[in-house]
Motif scaffolding. Structure first.
Motif, mmCIF file in Angstrom:
data_model
loop_
_atom_site.group_PDB
_atom_site.id
_atom_site.type_symbol
_atom_site.label_atom_id
_atom_site.label_comp_id
_atom_site.label_asym_id
_atom_site.label_seq_id
_atom_site.Cartn_x
_atom_site.Cartn_y
_atom_site.Cartn_z
ATOM 1 N N ALA A 1 13.182 0.118 8.157
ATOM 2 C CA ALA A 1 14.539 -0.350 7.877
ATOM 3 C C ALA A 1 15.423 0.810 7.431
ATOM 4 O O ALA A 1 14.938 1.886 7.058
ATOM 5 C CB ALA A 1 14.509 -1.428 6.792
ATOM 6 N N LEU A 2 16.723 0.576 7.477
ATOM 7 C CA LEU A 2 17.727 1.507 6.939
ATOM 8 C C LEU A 2 17.584 2.908 7.533
ATOM 9 O O LEU A 2 17.388 3.893 6.824
ATOM 10 C CB LEU A 2 17.658 1.558 5.410
ATOM 11 N N ARG A 3 17.649 2.975 8.866
ATOM 12 C CA ARG A 3 17.635 4.248 9.596
ATOM 13 C C ARG A 3 16.291 4.970 9.486
ATOM 14 O O ARG A 3 16.250 6.206 9.426
ATOM 15 C CB ARG A 3 18.780 5.168 9.140
ATOM 16 N N SER A 4 15.222 4.232 9.487
ATOM 17 C CA SER A 4 13.880 4.837 9.551
ATOM 18 C C SER A 4 13.546 5.103 11.017
ATOM 19 O O SER A 4 12.684 4.456 11.631
ATOM 20 C CB SER A 4 12.844 3.921 8.894
ATOM 21 N N THR A 5 14.248 6.078 11.591
ATOM 22 C CA THR A 5 14.181 6.360 13.015
ATOM 23 C C THR A 5 12.990 7.261 13.345
ATOM 24 O O THR A 5 12.417 7.921 12.484
ATOM 25 C CB THR A 5 15.472 7.033 13.477
ATOM 26 N N GLY A 6 12.629 7.279 14.631
ATOM 27 C CA GLY A 6 11.609 8.196 15.122
ATOM 28 C C GLY A 6 10.186 7.846 14.737
ATOM 29 O O GLY A 6 9.304 8.704 14.805
ATOM 30 N N ALA A 7 9.925 6.611 14.366
ATOM 31 C CA ALA A 7 8.570 6.227 13.960
ATOM 32 C C ALA A 7 7.654 6.139 15.175
ATOM 33 O O ALA A 7 8.058 5.716 16.260
ATOM 34 C CB ALA A 7 8.585 4.903 13.222
ATOM 35 N N ARG A 8 6.397 6.515 14.949
ATOM 36 C CA ARG A 8 5.350 6.348 15.971
ATOM 37 C C ARG A 8 4.236 5.514 15.358
ATOM 38 O O ARG A 8 3.718 5.850 14.280
ATOM 39 C CB ARG A 8 4.807 7.697 16.408
ATOM 40 N N CYS B 1 0.825 -1.202 0.000
ATOM 41 C CA CYS B 1 0.000 0.000 0.000
ATOM 42 C C CYS B 1 0.861 1.253 0.000
ATOM 43 O O CYS B 1 0.469 2.271 -0.574
ATOM 44 C CB CYS B 1 -0.932 -0.010 1.206
ATOM 45 N N LEU B 2 2.035 1.215 0.631
ATOM 46 C CA LEU B 2 2.986 2.315 0.560
ATOM 47 C C LEU B 2 4.399 1.771 0.599
ATOM 48 O O LEU B 2 4.757 1.032 1.518
ATOM 49 C CB LEU B 2 2.781 3.300 1.715
ATOM 50 N N MET B 3 5.193 2.161 -0.399
ATOM 51 C CA MET B 3 6.634 1.911 -0.400
ATOM 52 C C MET B 3 7.312 3.262 -0.388
ATOM 53 O O MET B 3 7.170 4.041 -1.341
ATOM 54 C CB MET B 3 7.030 1.133 -1.651
ATOM 55 N N ALA B 4 8.015 3.585 0.702
ATOM 56 C CA ALA B 4 8.672 4.885 0.855
ATOM 57 C C ALA B 4 10.163 4.652 1.072
ATOM 58 O O ALA B 4 10.563 4.056 2.075
ATOM 59 C CB ALA B 4 8.070 5.657 2.018
ATOM 60 N N GLU B 5 10.957 5.137 0.131
ATOM 61 C CA GLU B 5 12.404 4.961 0.169
ATOM 62 C C GLU B 5 13.081 6.330 0.199
ATOM 63 O O GLU B 5 12.858 7.159 -0.675
ATOM 64 C CB GLU B 5 12.882 4.197 -1.057
ATOM 65 N N GLY B 6 13.912 6.560 1.210
ATOM 66 C CA GLY B 6 14.685 7.785 1.291
ATOM 67 C C GLY B 6 15.966 7.699 0.498
ATOM 68 O O GLY B 6 16.280 6.677 -0.115
ATOM 69 N N PRO B 7 16.753 8.776 0.506
ATOM 70 C CA PRO B 7 17.953 8.814 -0.329
ATOM 71 C C PRO B 7 19.025 7.818 0.073
ATOM 72 O O PRO B 7 19.809 7.380 -0.767
ATOM 73 C CB PRO B 7 18.451 10.261 -0.175
ATOM 74 N N GLY B 8 19.062 7.426 1.354
ATOM 75 C CA GLY B 8 20.069 6.466 1.785
ATOM 76 C C GLY B 8 19.834 5.062 1.279
ATOM 77 O O GLY B 8 20.721 4.210 1.335
ATOM 78 N N GLU B 9 18.617 4.778 0.767
ATOM 79 C CA GLU B 9 18.333 3.451 0.209
ATOM 80 C C GLU B 9 19.005 3.285 -1.144
ATOM 81 O O GLU B 9 19.335 2.166 -1.543
ATOM 82 C CB GLU B 9 16.820 3.276 0.072
ATOM 83 N N PHE C 1 9.123 1.294 4.963
ATOM 84 C CA PHE C 1 9.893 2.531 5.039
ATOM 85 C C PHE C 1 11.377 2.180 5.077
ATOM 86 O O PHE C 1 11.803 1.392 5.924
ATOM 87 C CB PHE C 1 9.524 3.309 6.300
ATOM 88 N N GLU C 2 12.136 2.769 4.177
ATOM 89 C CA GLU C 2 13.588 2.597 4.156
ATOM 90 C C GLU C 2 14.225 3.978 4.130
ATOM 91 O O GLU C 2 14.026 4.749 3.186
ATOM 92 C CB GLU C 2 14.016 1.772 2.937
ATOM 93 N N ASP C 3 14.952 4.321 5.182
ATOM 94 C CA ASP C 3 15.590 5.635 5.316
ATOM 95 C C ASP C 3 14.563 6.759 5.256
ATOM 96 O O ASP C 3 14.728 7.742 4.525
ATOM 97 C CB ASP C 3 16.684 5.827 4.267
#
Length: 206
Positions: free
Chosen positions: A166-173, A106-114, A142-144
């Motif tokens: 994954a991959l530094r997906s920090t601070g999740a609530r 339903c959602l694939m979210a990849e940040g630049p570090g991926e 979620f990745e980065d």
């Protein structure tokens, strides 16, 4: 049939219906863009995604995406963002959408570090969405991506787990989501994503 492509700032896309459009059915790149009350059915070609988004201060709300297809090697998500040759995204609200009969996530979210991008991706709110993912191990991945808030969603199909961090997906609530009884655990997380996590005890890896 063509989908909708937005490459501009300060735009509202409201009330369109696309049947079997060239994927992605809606693609938006810009700042302060709102996509609401639209329907995408059966996107075809490309990677098969319903909605792709890139930019800051985005709102994706009250849309329906139905019938994505993983055939021919696609990874056909309801919604996706990435940050390799596209800009990272910040302050994104994904609220009260329906992802129905979705082959992949339903959602694939990849940040630049991926990949090989630059900057950061973060501050996502995912709230009140209905998710039916049929073939992926998780519904949201979620990745980065920093500081994702995932609350009040319905995960309506028996994936292995509902949410991957994954991959530094920090601070999740994570709070107040409704899970199909066949989902083994709500959150899978790796060690790099543990800092700042608030939510149910993770059940394993993403």
């Amino acid at each position: 049939m063509d989908g909708i492509t937005i490459e501009a700032d300060d735009v509202i896309v409201d009330g369109f219906r696309s049947v079997r459009p060239e994927a992605p059915g809606i693609e938006l790149t810009g700042h302060r863009v709102t996509v609401r009350n639209n329907t995408v059915i059966g996107p075809r070609g490309g990677d098969g995604d319903g909605i792709r988004f890139f930019g800051d201060d985005l709102a994706i709300a009250h849309n329906t995406v139905r019938g994505t297809d993983n055939g021919h090697g696609r990874h056909a998500d309801c919604m996706q963002t990435f940050a390799s040759d596209t800009p990272p995204s910040h302050r994104v609200r994904i609220e009260n959408n329906r992802c129905e009969d979705i082959d992949n996530m339903c959602l694939m979210a990849e940040g630049p570090g991926e990949g090989d991008g630059h900057g950061t991706t973060g501050d996502f709110t995912i709230r009140g969405n209905h998710c039916e993912t049929l073939r992926a191990s998780q519904a949201l991945m979620f990745e980065d991506v920093r500081n994702a808030t995932i609350t009040g969603n319905e995960f309506a199909t028996p994936t292995h787990h509902a949410i991957g961090l994954a991959l530094r997906s920090t601070g999740a609530r994570v709070d107040g989501n409704t899970l199909h009884p066949g989902i083994r655990y709500e959150v899978g997380i790796d060690a790099s994503s543990r800092p700042g996590y608030r939510g149910p005890e993770p059940g394993g890896l993403p």
